[in-house]
Design an enzyme around this catalytic site. Structure first.
Site, mmCIF file in Angstrom:
data_model
loop_
_atom_site.group_PDB
_atom_site.id
_atom_site.type_symbol
_atom_site.label_atom_id
_atom_site.label_comp_id
_atom_site.label_asym_id
_atom_site.label_seq_id
_atom_site.Cartn_x
_atom_site.Cartn_y
_atom_site.Cartn_z
ATOM 1 C CG ASN A 139 -2.148 -0.862 1.028
ATOM 2 O OD1 ASN A 139 -2.618 -1.070 -0.091
ATOM 3 N ND2 ASN A 139 -2.677 -1.406 2.113
ATOM 4 C CG ASP A 148 -8.512 -1.606 -2.628
ATOM 5 O OD1 ASP A 148 -8.169 -1.974 -1.489
ATOM 6 O OD2 ASP A 148 -9.161 -0.564 -2.842
ATOM 7 C CD GLU A 174 -2.816 -6.852 6.341
ATOM 8 O OE1 GLU A 174 -1.768 -6.696 6.991
ATOM 9 O OE2 GLU A 174 -3.774 -6.056 6.375
#
Length: 251
Positions: A139, A148, A174
């Site tokens: 990220n 995503d 996650e």
């Protein structure tokens, strides 16, 4: 003729409200069928059985018939839109919209009854808990949109690898759980390793390679739901402590 006109309007105005009531009380298909049958029955009774002044009656009830058809069409359209909205709300309440996996709360609700059934009939249940390695780095480096896409692709790999009776759950962030009814931990470990290898070999576009750590645990005789969840969580973090990209099985 004035009396007939007045009688026609007063006698027929009420039946135009039938679709409104039907679409409130019943599903769209049933209400549509009932409205059509009811409308046809009224026309048959008044214009065929009571055929007096047929064309005169028809002339003066045109607007009511048009209003009735409008109510049927409008009621059906409204009912279908409402059903679609209810379906969307149900999906939001049970599934994670990004990955299509069940959400944590729906899983816990369903798992309780399955857990009790397994204890009553003495059949095995196993859980696989897995976590994407270094996902925060993904990220931070590539952005949340890329993160995503990683989540969605991993969820698809898992769903393509499990049985229809198995359940994929997004536990949080996650972290995921695979619920495996009637499965011993040895079989769950084989499945976890198969999924681990598939993910390791997959290409995640700009992110490149991604790995996942797995923990596997099976329900034991005196386990509670919390015991099983703590057990599988513990072995997952053992896998992460010992180098990641591996499968650890609870003793």
């Amino acid at each position: 003729m004035g009396i007939l006109v007045q009688d026609v309007h007063y006698n027929y105005m009420w039946f135009a409200l039938f679709p409104a009531v039907a679409f409130v009380l019943f599903p769209a298909g049933i209400a549509l069928g009932a409205s059509i049958i009811f409308g046809a029955a009224i026309v048959f009774i008044e214009f065929v059985l009571h055929g007096r002044a047929f064309w005169l009656k028809f002339y003066y009830v045109q607007e009511i018939l048009i209003f009735y058809c409008f109510m049927v069409f409008g009621g059906y359209l409204y009912s279908k839109i409402l059903e679609e909205h209810e379906l969307i709300l149900q999906r939001l309440a049970t599934k994670d919209m990004l990955t299509g996996a069940y959400n944590r709360w729906k899983f816990l609700e369903d798992f309780e009854s399955e857990f009790e059934r397994a204890r009553r009939y003495n059949y095995p249940i196993s859980l696989i808990m897995f976590d994407i390695d270094h996902f925060k780095k993904v990220n931070d480096t590539y952005g949340h949109d890329a993160g995503d896409r990683v989540l969605k692709k991993i969820a698809k790999i898992v769903k393509d690898s499990i049985r229809k009776v198995d359940t994929l759950v997004r536990w949080g962030g996650e972290e995921f759980i695979i619920f495996l009814p009637n499965t011993k931990k040895e079989g769950a470990a084989v499945l976890a390793e198969k999924i681990r290898q598939k993910i390791e070999k997959a290409n995640f576009d700009e992110v490149g390679k991604v790995t996942v750590s797995f923990g596997v645990a099976q329900i034991e005789k005196n386990d509670t739901i919390d015991d099983l969840l703590k057990k599988v969580d513990k072995v997952l973090y053992k896998a992460k402590r010992e180098g990641r990209n591996r499968v650890e099985v609870a003793p």
